[in-house]
Enzyme design. Structure first.
Site, mmCIF file in Angstrom:
data_model
loop_
_atom_site.group_PDB
_atom_site.id
_atom_site.type_symbol
_atom_site.label_atom_id
_atom_site.label_comp_id
_atom_site.label_asym_id
_atom_site.label_seq_id
_atom_site.Cartn_x
_atom_site.Cartn_y
_atom_site.Cartn_z
ATOM 1 N N ASP A 116 0.828 -1.210 0.000
ATOM 2 C CA ASP A 116 0.000 0.000 0.000
ATOM 3 C C ASP A 116 0.861 1.258 0.000
ATOM 4 O O ASP A 116 2.054 1.223 0.331
ATOM 5 C CB ASP A 116 -0.899 -0.034 1.249
ATOM 6 C CG ASP A 116 -2.223 0.690 1.033
ATOM 7 O OD1 ASP A 116 -2.301 1.532 0.123
ATOM 8 O OD2 ASP A 116 -3.172 0.417 1.792
ATOM 9 N N ASP A 123 -11.088 2.214 -2.779
ATOM 10 C CA ASP A 123 -11.606 1.895 -1.442
ATOM 11 C C ASP A 123 -13.126 1.937 -1.428
ATOM 12 O O ASP A 123 -13.733 1.613 -0.397
ATOM 13 C CB ASP A 123 -11.046 2.886 -0.407
ATOM 14 C CG ASP A 123 -9.639 2.508 0.014
ATOM 15 O OD1 ASP A 123 -9.210 1.382 -0.306
ATOM 16 O OD2 ASP A 123 -8.969 3.330 0.660
HETATM 17 C C1 GLA Z 1 -5.777 1.848 2.184
HETATM 18 C C2 GLA Z 1 -6.255 0.664 1.387
HETATM 19 C C3 GLA Z 1 -7.292 -0.093 2.166
HETATM 20 C C4 GLA Z 1 -6.707 -0.543 3.472
HETATM 21 C C5 GLA Z 1 -6.180 0.656 4.252
HETATM 22 C C6 GLA Z 1 -5.432 0.224 5.489
HETATM 23 O O1 GLA Z 1 -6.774 2.795 2.329
HETATM 24 O O2 GLA Z 1 -6.770 1.093 0.146
HETATM 25 O O3 GLA Z 1 -7.751 -1.195 1.424
HETATM 26 O O4 GLA Z 1 -5.667 -1.458 3.229
HETATM 27 O O5 GLA Z 1 -5.303 1.429 3.456
HETATM 28 O O6 GLA Z 1 -4.948 1.300 6.184
#
Ligand code: GLA
Length: 751
Positions: free
Chosen positions: A478, A548
């Site tokens: 990420d 998300d």
């Molecule tokens: C990002 C990702 C999510 C999750 C969060 C965790 O927003 O897109 O899917 O993994 O981080 O903090």
């Protein structure tokens, strides 16, 4: 060989199956000019196109009007400050401070195959798949050598481009703007297509007429970004999914970019695409070479859909390298939306147990498993399992997950550092910051300066230690904030402008080492949803988290925009719980499953707490994924109807390359009163083939579509020819309620 050079006319002609791209060297000085790009043309007599720039107009015959020539000539790679006043493809500054620059043709070579680009992602092709042209040019006064690379693909309408600069002088030359692509097109009145968005609203399609002046998109966020995407298409007015000419330009890069269409006084359009010049400079020392990232050009005379399918094939076959590219991905369940930071081993095991019983194949533990990470304001950088949450650490958890018959995956955000972390307390200077200025926080975190070797080695060591500590089959990498306060303690003042690009090169180096050291790992890139969803990252990971926003209806537009250039096989898509965490909407579980099927497919919910009737459906959904996974990964994608345009319903089809099978997804977004059925006019089928049609029932089971006669249902399945389906269409009955969906499976049968 798909590239030919005519020595007599000094013309290069690059052919793909349906397109041609022509350039010429003009006049004694060897100005390199663009001649033509579009539908395929023949070789015979083609030099007539270059006459517009020949006698009596060229500088050798009309020196008093050199500026007029320069400002009209469609330079293939235009410089700056010497009479061409349109957008330059490159600008440099010499040691003396002068900025004028321009190129002349010197030599070229043509060969089968395609070279890579050092340290960067690039499409690849064998000697029987593509041919490459390298044109060596020179800016003699600045002692700069520039090589333009073109690769024409033999079996798809793709030409890729890249450029390298070599300093042949004795003093540093500063590169201030360097585009990977520049092309001058005659303008019949183009429209632009781009992909725009925001966090949780990524890659929505946006179309505008191209006016006079410049249309410019870009990112200076240090990543390709949620907001603007490194993709720009020009299409003829009224072009749609199936008709019209479309030129698609896509930048295979994960950092700052710019793409610009500049419509000039003479009704030509110059398209440029490359690293954003804002905040960029590169000090090129004597003898050094600087290579630019790749840009891909796709030409389609079959509308936007034709362009999309070509990009999909290019990325599926010539960019994604992962062993998972052609194989089914395990159906995963991710605990992020289920627990956020509030979990421990027992909670994960509860989820894993239920998941295994439903046929799910992998548990992914998301953010919150390391250091003192109880919330998003701490512990990034401390990549050691929190033993209060996970007694015995990762090995114990991994073993227990595997005992349940599941694979185990993990989340990391390796490029980041929390101010409240052991790492920051030990190395506060590792966070990117401008000396004397307090850096801006975002999600309460800073970014590590991985352009510094010791920091990069630390980061890689953390990732390697985690992955080697136990059996881990999947990593979600990420990146949850964008760059600010850019400065590196590792660079001298004259090289600070290199930071953004060096940052991206460091990300590429980390990921290259990762996929080399862990060849069987399934890597999924992610950036606060889909902010680093770009072809550069696809070179390393076969899938990228799309957004998300997991709401099925929001996903229609996000996935439609993403699928304009990316194959469905790489779009991270999960079934989540309702009310949806991003928008609070309730949608049927079946619809959530059908929409997630147009991507990698998985779950993002607390399976121990969702309604029983949803849980009961999971095995059927997984069976659907297994039945159609190959088709979805490999098939051709056709848009049938766009909710983003009609506001009522959405429909897309995936059709096997040999046309033997198709899966059509229909989503009735809003129910309407007083209509019976809607016709879905299909595309891309074998017109003479006879297809047997079945459709999902309320329970996700496939049943033959019944022939109706006089209000009675007859028990035999409907058989229709491809021609009928592509003209009269499928009759999609009205469904009761909003947000309903249906899958239609078409199988060609022998009569
Ligand atoms: C990002 C990702 C999510 C999750 C969060 C965790 O927003 O897109 O899917 O993994 O981080 O903090």
């Amino acid at each position: 060989m798909s590239i030919v050079y005519s020595k007599k006319d000094r013309i290069w002609k690059l052919d793909t199956p349906h397109s041609s791209y022509l350039m010429a060297a003009v006049d004694e000085e060897g100005f390199l000019g663009h001649v033509y790009y579009g539908n395929k043309v023949d070789d015979l007599g083609i030099d007539y196109l270059t006459r517009a720039y020949a006698h009596p107009f060229v500088p050798s015959e009309n020196a008093r009007e050199r500026c007029s020539f320069m400002d009209l000539f469609p330079a293939e790679y235009p410089g700056f400050g010497l009479g061409d006043y349109r957008t330059p493809a490159f600008c440099v500054r010499t040691a003396s401070g002068s900025r004028g620059c321009g190129l002349f043709y010197r030599s070229h070579k043509i060969y089968a195959g395609k070279p890579g680009i050092p340290g960067m992602p690039a499409t690849f092709a064998g000697e029987d798949e593509a041919d490459t042209l390298e044109i060596l040019c020179e800016d003699p006064e600045n002692r700069l050598e520039v090589t333009l690379y073109y690769t024409a693909f033999r079996n798809m309408d793709v030409i890729t481009r890249s450029v390298s600069f070599r300093n042949k002088g004795n003093e540093m030359i500063t590169l201030e703007k360097v585009m990977s692509l520049s092309v001058d097109l005659e303008d019949p009145g183009y429209e632009t297509i781009g992909l725009f968005g925001s966090w949780a609203r990524e890659r929505h399609i946006c179309r505008n007429p191209l006016g006079m002046g410049s249309y410019r998109i870009g990112s200076f966020r240090g990543e390709s970004s949620h907001q603007e995407h490194p993709f720009l298409a020009l299409c003829t007015k009224g072009a749609d999914s199936d008709h019209g000419q479309v030129y698609g330009f896509h930048f295979l890069y994960s950092g700052n970019f710019v793409a610009e269409a500049h419509r000039s006084q003479f009704e030509s359009v110059r398209v440029t695409m490359g690293i954003s010049p804002e905040g960029f400079s590169w000090g090129l020392m004597p003898g050094e070479t600087f290579s630019l990232p790749e840009a891909a050009m796709v030409y389609s005379s079959e509308g936007i859909g034709g362009m999309s399918r070509t990009f999909h094939r290019l990325y599926r076959k010539h960019l994604i390298r992962s062993p998972y590219r052609d194989t089914p991905r395990p159906v995963l369940i991710n605990n992020w939306e289920a627990t956020y930071f509030d979990f421990n081993t027992e909670k994960l095991i509860d989820i894993a147990r239920e998941a295994a019983a439903s046929g799910i194949e992998m548990l992914v533990m998301d953010d919150g498993w390391f250091g003192a990470r109880s919330y998003d304001d701490k512990a990034l950088g401390d990549w050691i399992a929190n033993e209060e949450k996970l007694p015995g650490g990762l090995p114990v958890l991994s073993e227990r997950i595997h005992e349940l018959g599941l694979k185990f995956g993990i989340w990391m955000e390796p490029e980041m550092i929390s101010p409240d972390s052991d790492l920051y307390r030990a190395h506060p200077d590792w966070a990117i910051a401008i000396p004397g200025r307090t850096p801006a926080m975002s999600r309460c975190q800073y970014v590590l300066d991985i352009t510094r070797r010791e920091v990069l080695e630390y980061v890689y060591g953390c990732v390697r230690n985690v992955l080697s500590s136990t059996r881990i089959e999947y990593l979600k990498w990420d990146m949850n904030r964008q760059l600010t306060d850019v400065f590196s303690l590792g660079l001298t003042a004259e090289h600070q402008g290199e930071f953004y690009h060096r940052y991206v090169l460091a990300v590429y180096e980390l990921q290259e080492r990762l996929v080399t050291d862990f060849p069987d790992l399934l890597l999924e890139n992610c950036s606060g949803g889909g902010a680093r969803f770009d072809p550069g990252m696809l070179y390393y990971s076969p899938q990228i988290w799309c957004s998300d926003d997991t709401d099925a209806i929001e996903r229609l537009s996000i996935q439609e925009g993403t699928a304009m250039v990316y194959p469905l096989s790489c779009m991270g898509a999960h079934v989540s719980d309702c009310p949806n965490h991003a928008v609070g909407r309730n949608t049927p579980f079946q619809t959530r499953g059908h929409v997630a099927l147009a991507g990698t497919f998985g779950y993002e919910l607390d399976i121990t707490r969702i309604p029983q009737e949803d849980r009961r459906r999971i095995p059927d959904q997984i069976a659907l994924y297994h039945s159609f996974g190959d088709l979805i990964r490999r098939g051709d994608y056709y848009r049938v109807a766009n909710y983003s345009e009609n506001g009522l319903y959405d429909c897309w089809a995936v059709i096997a390359e040999d046309k033997s099978e198709a899966l059509v997804t229909y989503v009735q977004v809003l129910g309407q009163p007083n209509y019976k059925a809607r016709l879905l006019i299909l595309k891309g089928l074998d017109p003479d083939g006879i297809y047997e049609i079945s459709a999902t029932s309320e329970e996700d089971h496939f049943e033959p579509v019944m022939v109706r006669s006089g209000g009675r249902k007859e028990p035999e399945a409907l058989r229709l020819s491809g021609r009928t389906l592509m003209n009269a269409g499928i009759l999609a009955d009205r469904m009761w309620g909003d947000f309903r969906s249906k899958l239609y499976h078409l199988k060609r049968v022998e009569l």
